[in-house]
Design a protein around this motif. Structure first.
Motif, PDB file in Angstrom:
ATOM      1  N   ARG A  63       0.858   2.129  -4.334  1.00  0.00           N
ATOM      2  CA  ARG A  63       1.751   0.766  -4.738  1.00  0.00           C
ATOM      3  C   ARG A  63       1.019   0.242  -6.120  1.00  0.00           C
ATOM      4  O   ARG A  63       1.901  -0.493  -6.773  1.00  0.00           O
ATOM      5  CB  ARG A  63       1.926  -0.060  -3.800  1.00  0.00           C
TER       6      ARG A  63
ATOM      7  N   GLY B 280       5.790  -4.013   6.728  1.00  0.00           N
ATOM      8  CA  GLY B 280       4.729  -3.665   5.730  1.00  0.00           C
ATOM      9  C   GLY B 280       5.055  -2.470   5.273  1.00  0.00           C
ATOM     10  O   GLY B 280       5.680  -1.489   5.710  1.00  0.00           O
ATOM     11  N   ALA B 281       4.222  -1.943   4.234  1.00  0.00           N
ATOM     12  CA  ALA B 281       4.078  -0.598   3.525  1.00  0.00           C
ATOM     13  C   ALA B 281       3.868   0.471   4.825  1.00  0.00           C
ATOM     14  O   ALA B 281       4.524   1.364   4.771  1.00  0.00           O
ATOM     15  CB  ALA B 281       3.140  -0.653   2.599  1.00  0.00           C
ATOM     16  N   SER B 282       2.963   0.287   5.556  1.00  0.00           N
ATOM     17  CA  SER B 282       2.587   1.174   6.552  1.00  0.00           C
ATOM     18  C   SER B 282       3.660   1.420   7.659  1.00  0.00           C
ATOM     19  O   SER B 282       3.936   2.589   7.891  1.00  0.00           O
ATOM     20  CB  SER B 282       1.501   0.557   7.622  1.00  0.00           C
TER      21      SER B 282
ATOM     22  N   ASP C  21       6.254   3.598   5.473  1.00  0.00           N
ATOM     23  CA  ASP C  21       6.208   4.810   5.326  1.00  0.00           C
ATOM     24  C   ASP C  21       6.010   5.620   6.583  1.00  0.00           C
ATOM     25  O   ASP C  21       6.335   6.980   6.446  1.00  0.00           O
ATOM     26  CB  ASP C  21       4.615   5.069   4.730  1.00  0.00           C
TER      27      ASP C  21
ATOM     28  N   PRO D  24       6.848  -4.678   1.495  1.00  0.00           N
ATOM     29  CA  PRO D  24       6.572  -3.143   1.187  1.00  0.00           C
ATOM     30  C   PRO D  24       6.897  -2.675  -0.188  1.00  0.00           C
ATOM     31  O   PRO D  24       7.956  -3.518  -0.812  1.00  0.00           O
ATOM     32  CB  PRO D  24       7.545  -2.695   2.446  1.00  0.00           C
TER      33      PRO D  24
ATOM     34  N   SER E 173       9.312   2.654  -1.045  1.00  0.00           N
ATOM     35  CA  SER E 173       9.312   2.822   0.417  1.00  0.00           C
ATOM     36  C   SER E 173      10.158   2.595   1.261  1.00  0.00           C
ATOM     37  O   SER E 173      10.789   3.036   2.214  1.00  0.00           O
ATOM     38  CB  SER E 173       7.890   2.148   0.831  1.00  0.00           C
TER      39      SER E 173
END
Length: 486
Positions: A94, A234-236, A239, A301, A305
């Motif tokens: 990111r 969030g990003a996790s 993804d 995020p 993504s």
């Protein structure tokens, strides 16, 4: 990921340039720390636990300052350190590609130099973000060209303090246990370095075949044609949701506690050298105020993504949907939120990490003595924040501080160079942007202490040094060769 063939000759030329740059700067500095042998065992000046990005740049910075008697230990196989090719599941980083990260201010050591040397400037200009696996390739190269002393397949089982101001590290390597003596230990152990994955208690008692944390190994192929739920925004979380969809999940339900997905990346928005170098100088209440605001706003995020998930028609975003209940119903789960009940075959928790020293066996001796912010700083009114309260209270070189002064003085030699250090030092030890500045602060503090501790040896060396720069024949004493006039 680029499909172009890398130019090996270009990379070799970059390595030659880096070698010349280091020579011109007389780096690394000459070794200067006196070697110690105790009970027939050589003492390592600094042991770094973790060979991810933080551990590598910490090692490089110490070597740059002349501390070459060091070890970097990582339990992972070579090339699998950190999250990049294990549980990180984004396509690209990111962070903006231009960030210099662990390069320590050296142009030839940057990711840009690494990329352009192999693919050319035009390819660099066309690149949007660094591909995740290529970032790992860069860190492998970084380790190689700097000759860092990394040993893989080594787990640190226990760290213990000795009465002679040394640590004993009990390590396991290839099925064999042995001990290492060290003067300083640096924990470069990542997001979960002082604890582990956070999973809500509603998972208690539910068989692990039904769920996983986003940091765990997940067989996504097993989720083909299955119903999958993901918790978090969030990003996790995004993804992992994307990975399930790309593997062929029949349905994906994304449960988000908030009524909207965070959209503004607060701390990045005010990023500057002022923040990097000035945050540690803030008063405690101002540090708390900055991070409380940032954490409560949350980090959004990456746009790509989210688009990666929403591109699939079987993906369903559920906002204002915290999970109230989770139960097993035969061969699947029932998720209950304020908005309804949902059947799912597997649930992934993208819920981050927690500080919990009870989960770190290697720190058992020190855990009762480590001071956290909640031990000395009451949260300001309206700013209760469990994550900040459970942050370690650190000294100026990332060293742990004692809860009770004098109870565990060896904490001054145990350094926390990982994400939980943020409240004390700012974002210098967990993310790419300022990792070199953090490593510089860490290394200079360790160097200062090593020199001061060995002051008697250095003073004896000063007195014993007798290499003349003048031979004595460079001048004549006028009063010897000429008689004064009468």
């Amino acid at each position: 990921m680029t499909t172009m063939t890398p130019d090996a000759a270009g990379l070799a030329a970059l390595e030659a340039r880096l070698k010349q740059d280091l020579a011109w700067l007389e780096l690394p500095a000459k070794s200067w720390v006196p070697r110690r042998v105790v009970d027939g065992e050589s003492v390592v000046d600094v042991v770094i636990v973790g060979a991810g990005m933080a551990g590598l740049v910490a090692s490089a910075m110490l070597r740059r300052l002349g501390v070459d008697n060091q070890l970097v230990l990582d339990r992972a196989r070579a090339g699998e350190e950190g999250p990049w090719v294990t549980f990180a599941r984004m396509r690209t980083l990111r962070s903006p590609k231009e960030l210099t990260g662990p390069a320590m201010g050296m142009p030839a050591l940057t990711f840009r130099a690494f990329y352009e040397a192999q693919y050319g400037r035009q390819a660099w200009q066309a690149l949007h973000r660094a591909p995740r696996t290529m970032w790992m390739d860069y860190l492998i190269w970084y380790r190689k060209v700097l000759g860092l002393p990394v040993r893989n397949g080594v787990s640190v089982e226990r760290i213990q303090a000795r009465s002679d101001e040394l640590f004993t590290l009990e390590i396991s390597e290839g099925g064999t246990s042995r001990q290492i003596l060290a003067r300083h230990v640096v924990l470069a152990t990542g997001r979960d370095g002082l604890g582990g994955a956070y999973v809500p208690s509603l998972c208690d008692g539910i068989d692990r075949r039904f769920w996983a944390h986003s940091s765990a190994p997940i067989d996504f192929e097993r989720l083909r044609d299955r119903r999958v739920a993901v918790v978090g925004a969030g990003a996790s979380a995004m993804d992992n949701a994307a990975m399930a969809l790309e593997a062929g999940a029949a349905r994906l339900d994304l449960f988000i506690r908030r009524a909207d997905i965070p959209r503004v990346n607060k701390f990045t928005g005010i990023g500057s050298q002022g923040v990097v170098h000035g945050f540690a100088g803030l008063s405690d209440d101002w540090k708390w105020r900055f991070l409380d605001h940032t954490l409560k706003a949350q980090t959004p995020p990456p746009r790509q993504s989210v688009l990666r998930v929403s591109a699939y028609p079987q993906a369903h975003f559920h906002l204002a949907s915290p999970i109230d209940d989770l139960v097993v119903a035969g061969d699947h789960l029932i998720v209950t939120t304020p908005k309804g009940r949902y059947a799912t075959d597997f649930i992934i928790f993208g819920t981050g990490f927690k500080v919990d020293l009870a989960l770190r066996d290697e720190l058992a001796e020190f855990a009762p003595h480590i001071r956290f912010w909640c031990d000395r700083f009451p949260a300001p009114d309206g700013m209760d924040n469990a994550e900040l309260e459970n942050s370690p209270d650190l000294g100026d070189s990332f060293q742990f501080l004692e809860k009770e002064p004098g109870a565990c003085p060896m904490l001054a030699r145990l350094h926390c160079f990982n994400y939980p250090a943020t409240l004390s030092h700012g974002k210098l030890s967990g993310d790419i942007p300022a990792i070199s500045e953090g490593a510089d602060r860490l290394a200079r503090g360790i160097v200062r202490r090593l020199f001061v501790e060995d002051r008697e040896i250095h003073f004896a060396n000063l007195k014993a040094f007798a290499t003349p720069e003048l031979a004595g024949d460079e001048w004549q004493d006028a009063d010897v060769t000429h008689q004064p006039a009468e």
